[in-house]
Design an enzyme around this catalytic site. Structure first.
Site, PDB file in Angstrom:
ATOM      1  N   LYS A  20       0.852  -1.188   0.000  1.00  0.00           N
ATOM      2  CA  LYS A  20       0.000   0.000   0.000  1.00  0.00           C
ATOM      3  C   LYS A  20       0.885   1.233   0.000  1.00  0.00           C
ATOM      4  O   LYS A  20       1.708   1.428   0.890  1.00  0.00           O
ATOM      5  CB  LYS A  20      -0.914  -0.001   1.226  1.00  0.00           C
ATOM      6  CG  LYS A  20      -1.795   1.225   1.347  1.00  0.00           C
ATOM      7  CD  LYS A  20      -2.664   1.147   2.600  1.00  0.00           C
ATOM      8  CE  LYS A  20      -3.510   2.394   2.763  1.00  0.00           C
ATOM      9  NZ  LYS A  20      -4.344   2.328   3.990  1.00  0.00           N
ATOM     10  N   ASP A  78     -13.986   4.485   8.703  1.00  0.00           N
ATOM     11  CA  ASP A  78     -13.972   4.504   7.233  1.00  0.00           C
ATOM     12  C   ASP A  78     -14.362   3.132   6.695  1.00  0.00           C
ATOM     13  O   ASP A  78     -13.783   2.645   5.731  1.00  0.00           O
ATOM     14  CB  ASP A  78     -12.595   4.917   6.719  1.00  0.00           C
ATOM     15  CG  ASP A  78     -12.627   5.387   5.266  1.00  0.00           C
ATOM     16  OD1 ASP A  78     -13.721   5.752   4.786  1.00  0.00           O
ATOM     17  OD2 ASP A  78     -11.567   5.382   4.613  1.00  0.00           O
TER      18      ASP A  78
END
Length: 308
Positions: A27, A140
């Site tokens: 990531k 989130d």
């Protein structure tokens, strides 16, 4: 005080291979800013402490800053360029976002896989809220942040916005970030952060996994009554399941689908005190907890109690 919108730092995922041949996901934060650094550190710190089958596993990280020569106001200057990388376990089936489609009637995941995904997300969220050393609010939770392994076991990822939550605490913030449609109203409008914000997001995900539609709520579908909405969605699934050759658990699965839709609806109640905890949600899924109190307190989109 009304909360102010903050832009979410963008990320990208790259597939990589370790020297031992194991596949990993890397990531990378696309924007290098003070906020991106804070999110990188927050996610790294949390993932190093989280160990659960429904939470993505951190394998390593890399943080490097170098000086680069860049143009600035008609001249060249040296500037710092920081690279943030997190190495995560590789999830071959990608994110749940890839499997939410209006075409679910003719394609996509079967019901048992969808139920396993719903249940797995709930178990992961229960770990964050009730079993971690300090309770964690994800803030989130959405389909792109639910990754699926080779067996479609869901794993919650992306903890850059998460907050630690001490018992009986209510966090107030003047800023918020996340994705519209998955944010609870009390967080989006008033900056109030409690675990119920994640419960709202979970409810939206449950609705999307079952219906194949995005961006709950759907005013045209449920403005009349949640009862009509549930019956309509269950009937769609009944038709789909009947088309499968040799299907033997039609009634049991339709009852399970109906239960999951009702759980999704009570999770998105506009009043946070009338949403269930994640433990109660799991008990409801397993038939150990009644939904009656929550159904009686279920509100329509207009804020008027539904007729049951």
């Amino acid at each position: 005080m009304t909360a102010n919108l903050v832009v979410v730092v963008l990320v990208s995922y790259i597939r990589g291979v370790l020297q031992n041949g194991n596949m990993v996901a890397v990531k990378k934060l696309v924007m290098s800013t003070p906020k991106s650094q804070n999110q990188f550190e927050n996610e790294g710190d949390l993932l190093m402490t989280l160990k659960h089958p429904n939470i993505v596993r951190l394998l390593g990280y890399c943080y490097e800053t170098e000086l680069i020569y860049v143009p600035y106001k008609d001249k060249f200057v040296f500037a710092q360029d920081t690279q943030h990388l997190l190495c995560l376990e590789y999830m071959p089936n990608g994110s749940l976002d890839n499997y939410i489609s209006d075409a679910y009637v003719s394609s996509g995941l079967d019901w048992h896989t969808r139920y396993k995904v719903i249940e797995g997300i709930a178990f992961g969220l229960k770990y964050l809220h009730e079993e971690a050393t300090v309770p964690i609010i994800h803030l989130d939770l959405k389909p792109p942040n639910i990754l699926l392994d080779e067996n479609f076991v869901p794993k919650i990822t992306d903890f850059g916005l998460s907050r630690l939550f001490h018992q009986n605490q209510t966090i107030h913030t003047a800023t918020y970030t996340g994705k519209f449609g998955y944010m609870a109203l009390e967080y989006q409008l008033r900056g109030i952060i409690t675990p119920m914000a994640d419960i709202f997001s979970l409810g939206v995900i449950i609705m999307e996994v079952i219906t194949g539609h995005r961006k709950y709520p759907y005013p045209d579908d449920i403005r009349k009554s949640s009862k009509d909405f549930i019956e309509r969605e269950v009937q769609k699934w009944r038709i789909k399941l009947q088309e499968e050759p040799g299907y033997v658990s039609l009634e049991a699965d339709c009852q399970q689908i109906e239960k999951c839709i009702q759980i999704g609806l009570i999770c998105v109640n506009p009043e946070p005190t009338k949403r269930p905890t994640v433990k109660k949600i799991i008990d409801m899924l397993q038939g150990l907890e009644s939904m009656e109190w929550y159904i009686r307190n279920e509100l329509s989109i207009d804020g008027i109690q539904e007729e049951q």
